[in-house]
Design an enzyme around this catalytic site. Sequence first.
Site, PDB file in Angstrom:
ATOM      1  CG  ASP A  38     -54.250 -97.481 -39.185  1.00  0.00           C
ATOM      2  OD1 ASP A  38     -53.489 -97.463 -38.208  1.00  0.00           O
ATOM      3  OD2 ASP A  38     -55.298 -98.135 -39.211  1.00  0.00           O
ATOM      4  CD  GLU A  75     -58.693 -99.541 -41.740  1.00  0.00           C
ATOM      5  OE1 GLU A  75     -59.868 -99.324 -42.119  1.00  0.00           O
ATOM      6  OE2 GLU A  75     -58.230 -99.103 -40.665  1.00  0.00           O
ATOM      7  CE1 TYR A 217     -54.374 -89.423 -35.295  1.00  0.00           C
ATOM      8  CE2 TYR A 217     -54.162 -87.034 -35.421  1.00  0.00           C
ATOM      9  CZ  TYR A 217     -54.350 -88.259 -36.041  1.00  0.00           C
ATOM     10  OH  TYR A 217     -54.517 -88.319 -37.410  1.00  0.00           O
TER      11      TYR A 217
END
Length: 251
Positions: A38, A75, A217
């Site tokens: 994010d 975010e 990731y």
Amino acid sequence: MDQLEQTVGLVRDIVGPDLLGTYLHGSAVLGGLAPASDLDVLTVTRRGLDERKRRALVEGLLEISGLTPTVRPVELTVVVQSEVRPWRFPPVGDFLYGEWLREEFQTGGTPQRGPMPDLALVLTVVLTGDHPLVGPPPAELLDPVPHADLVRASVAGIPELLADLDGDTRNVLLTLARIWTTLATGEIKPKDAAADWALDHLPPEHRPVLEHARDLYLSCHYQDEVWSEGLKVQIHPHVDDVLTRINHLRQ
């Protein structure tokens, strides 16, 4: 104009003279953005947002944020300075936008003011990262968070995390590793670094699923995530082991 500039401009236009500062945090300041990271932004204001401003922020963020190979999720957290300084627990957040809430916001919902324990972690990373996008250094607006409250905030979200284990496996495993690392070291590390620390402290039988989560990731987007059947059966035993270690540190 990139997403970060768009987000900063949106906040500036909507919050107006009540804006005290906007700060980058999260992976971008802890160790660098991974493919699915994010863009984490905190805004500090003089007063709470009214409903018109809440809706305008949501509508703008629905356009800026996304979950595609070329558009990152944004975010955005908004706090009123007087509600986090002087520091107290649980802190109160004024607004939170994240992609996991998109469906709710598309049907007319707006983020509302309320207790937000996770702000203890957010504010700590903001202060550590010291990356103003608008306004003064964050230490001029925010107080440091005591370690005891970092621990409380870290463990407060565990039940909600576990509820998402089957649908958001990579993120849940990495977040649990980071909680364990934070409790053990007092540091909030990037997810991959927290996974590396945890792997050094896990028995061999519980390492493969976390190694895979870390590699996902670092290398791919959520839609490209694949778990073999052999790894799937190891997920819950791994989680049980990590939770035991977290609970031991809480005592």
